[in-house]
Design an enzyme around this catalytic site. Sequence first.
Site, mmCIF file in Angstrom:
data_model
loop_
_atom_site.group_PDB
_atom_site.id
_atom_site.type_symbol
_atom_site.label_atom_id
_atom_site.label_comp_id
_atom_site.label_asym_id
_atom_site.label_seq_id
_atom_site.Cartn_x
_atom_site.Cartn_y
_atom_site.Cartn_z
ATOM 1 N N CYS A 252 67.664 48.292 78.226
ATOM 2 C CA CYS A 252 67.975 47.705 76.925
ATOM 3 C C CYS A 252 67.039 46.536 76.617
ATOM 4 C CB CYS A 252 69.426 47.236 76.900
ATOM 5 S SG CYS A 252 69.909 46.555 75.297
ATOM 6 N N ASP B 269 58.946 59.288 73.003
ATOM 7 C CA ASP B 269 58.104 60.073 72.085
ATOM 8 C C ASP B 269 58.235 61.576 72.265
ATOM 9 O OD1 ASP B 269 57.338 57.639 71.136
ATOM 10 O OD2 ASP B 269 55.270 57.727 71.857
#
Length: 386
Positions: free
Chosen positions: A116, A220
Amino acid sequence: MRDNGRMTTLPPPLAIGPHTVQPPVVLAPMAGITNAPFRTLCREFSGGKGLFVSEMITTRALVERNEKTMQLIHFDATEKPRSIQLYGVDPATVGKAVRMIVEEDRADHIDLNFGCPVPKVTRKGGGSALPYKRNLLRAILREAVAGAGDLPVTMKMRKGINDDHLTYLDAGRIAVEEGITAIALHGRTTAQHYGGTADWEAIARLKEHVPEIPVLGNGDIWCAEDALRMVRETGCDGVVVGRGCLGRPWLFNDLVAAFEGRPEDFHQPALREVAATMHRHAQLLGEWIGDETRGVIDFRKHVAWYLKGFSVGSEMRKKLAVTSSLAELDAHLSELDLDQSWPESADGPRGRTSGNNRVVLPEGWLNDPYDCAGVSEDAELDTSGG
């Protein structure tokens, strides 16, 4: 980003402890997204193949039996294996949470979040800032593995805080030494947040560095061909898909087809089918929450993702973004040109794509990579990412 959609040699099944994941495809935990309804949709499109991880669960909230948290760890009877991601900064609390899961038979697999990048977490030493403190990372992993017994424990992390403070190779070695079953690496630093391009070469380097356990690549993967390319280019053992499936739960159909060598079965739904999926998603949320209105309101954040690339006027998008009932949602969707075919512009980045070069850390955090002082329970906020 695209190729011919085929692999000359299909990757072997992914072993997560006693669980076989074939094809080696994992739904990334995303706060407010990968709840039971969304996991259901993704699992249905995949034909039940793959691993679907819950949204992040804060260990302190779990140990305290927070009402919302207890709902989040509920799994449908058809979810096998049941996979929970935990987030914590205190080894003792993480250990308690893991033992609670085991003793109450609440999951079959535990993942730990060290990815995170949110400032309100990193400024307290949590999330992707934590692996910089090697001894603290080791202590958390040791407590988790000890408490898990026969349950496999995996971890998800980033490359490091920034390019000058990379941690992923050290963290990978610590993970192996402490009995972690597999590692997922998001090929970005904390400083990058979700901007720029994911560094797939780092995934390859981690795989070379820790050949003892599976390494999963993350970052991605916007279409099934990206997943195949990542495996070919990095040698990773599987992929973790996050933002690429936002508003596209059928991506898991494509991922399964790709890894099984069936690119002809890729799914590019017309708007009519997309609208039907939107209705089902909102309906599932209402049933899960126990209130149709709250379910539709929760669904609003998904609308733009589902409609990306389709010809939908700005006024209609505004109407859809403020719906509060299934009937209202259906009425608005019925006004669209539902015969629109899948637009090529629907592919590509989804969700957060902005970078953030400023990383907020506790004072003196970077002075000593081994000193564990400075992390407080305030770092355990109900947020996620990575």
